[in-house]
Design a protein around this motif. Sequence first.
Motif, mmCIF file in Angstrom:
data_model
loop_
_atom_site.group_PDB
_atom_site.id
_atom_site.type_symbol
_atom_site.label_atom_id
_atom_site.label_comp_id
_atom_site.label_asym_id
_atom_site.label_seq_id
_atom_site.Cartn_x
_atom_site.Cartn_y
_atom_site.Cartn_z
ATOM 1 N N GLN A 290 -10.961 -24.503 4.178
ATOM 2 C CA GLN A 290 -11.104 -23.316 3.336
ATOM 3 C C GLN A 290 -11.774 -22.167 4.096
ATOM 4 N N LYS A 291 -12.809 -22.491 4.862
ATOM 5 C CA LYS A 291 -13.501 -21.467 5.664
ATOM 6 C C LYS A 291 -12.565 -20.897 6.736
ATOM 7 N N ALA A 292 -11.846 -21.787 7.414
ATOM 8 C CA ALA A 292 -10.907 -21.348 8.450
ATOM 9 C C ALA A 292 -9.793 -20.500 7.838
ATOM 10 N N ALA A 293 -9.283 -20.922 6.695
ATOM 11 C CA ALA A 293 -8.203 -20.184 6.035
ATOM 12 C C ALA A 293 -8.643 -18.768 5.693
ATOM 13 N N ALA A 294 -9.849 -18.615 5.189
ATOM 14 C CA ALA A 294 -10.351 -17.278 4.848
ATOM 15 C C ALA A 294 -10.419 -16.394 6.090
ATOM 16 N N MET A 295 -10.852 -16.960 7.208
ATOM 17 C CA MET A 295 -10.919 -16.188 8.458
ATOM 18 C C MET A 295 -9.518 -15.824 8.949
ATOM 19 N N LEU A 296 -8.579 -16.760 8.821
ATOM 20 C CA LEU A 296 -7.211 -16.484 9.272
ATOM 21 C C LEU A 296 -6.550 -15.419 8.402
ATOM 22 N N ILE A 297 -6.796 -15.463 7.117
ATOM 23 C CA ILE A 297 -6.244 -14.430 6.221
ATOM 24 C C ILE A 297 -6.749 -13.061 6.636
ATOM 25 N N THR A 298 -8.026 -12.971 6.978
ATOM 26 C CA THR A 298 -8.601 -11.700 7.432
ATOM 27 C C THR A 298 -7.983 -11.258 8.753
ATOM 28 N N ALA A 299 -7.660 -12.201 9.631
ATOM 29 C CA ALA A 299 -7.126 -11.882 10.963
ATOM 30 C C ALA A 299 -5.648 -11.519 10.951
ATOM 31 N N CYS A 300 -4.951 -11.813 9.854
ATOM 32 C CA CYS A 300 -3.498 -11.629 9.835
ATOM 33 C C CYS A 300 -3.060 -10.321 9.192
ATOM 34 N N GLU A 301 -1.997 -9.777 9.729
ATOM 35 C CA GLU A 301 -1.363 -8.575 9.180
ATOM 36 C C GLU A 301 -0.869 -8.899 7.777
ATOM 37 N N GLY A 302 -1.315 -8.133 6.808
ATOM 38 C CA GLY A 302 -0.906 -8.380 5.434
ATOM 39 C C GLY A 302 -1.666 -9.509 4.765
ATOM 40 N N GLY A 303 -2.750 -9.967 5.388
ATOM 41 C CA GLY A 303 -3.535 -11.056 4.805
ATOM 42 C C GLY A 303 -2.730 -12.333 4.728
ATOM 43 N N ALA A 304 -2.734 -12.974 3.565
ATOM 44 C CA ALA A 304 -2.017 -14.247 3.398
ATOM 45 C C ALA A 304 -0.518 -14.095 3.625
ATOM 46 N N ASP A 305 0.027 -12.889 3.399
ATOM 47 C CA ASP A 305 1.457 -12.669 3.638
ATOM 48 C C ASP A 305 1.812 -12.732 5.121
ATOM 49 N N GLY A 306 0.818 -12.663 5.992
ATOM 50 C CA GLY A 306 1.045 -12.758 7.428
ATOM 51 C C GLY A 306 0.962 -14.174 7.952
ATOM 52 N N ILE A 307 1.001 -15.144 7.037
ATOM 53 C CA ILE A 307 0.911 -16.555 7.420
ATOM 54 C C ILE A 307 2.129 -17.298 6.878
ATOM 55 N N LEU A 308 2.826 -17.997 7.769
ATOM 56 C CA LEU A 308 3.983 -18.809 7.396
ATOM 57 C C LEU A 308 3.601 -20.278 7.560
#
Length: 103
Positions: free
Chosen positions: A78-96
């Motif tokens: 959960q902690k890693a996911a929150a950091m990755l969402i912040t790091a990605c273009e479009g937030g969660a939409d930038g993760i496949l």
Amino acid sequence: MLQHCVLLSLRDPDNLSALVEPMALISGLVDKLSGVLSVAHGPNIDLEGKSKPFQYGFIVTVSDEAVLADYAPHPDHQKAAAMLITACEGGADGILVADIRCG
């Protein structure tokens, strides 16, 4: 066995420092969560030119669906996911994410 495959479209693909902590947290689950068999991660070199917007990815190999169900709510994930969402273009939409059954 399942492979949890994640591709990231990064806000700043030239700066991978934002991925150090989340990748360490996810990699650490091998020792913390029974059934997480391995974690591999690195830059997407996109040799076929089919995944250009995704500059980085990781694969978590787990023994079965029950382990994947335990992986998702784990505090380190959960902690890693929150950091990755912040790091990605479009937030969660930038993760496949794709969960692939193997063997």
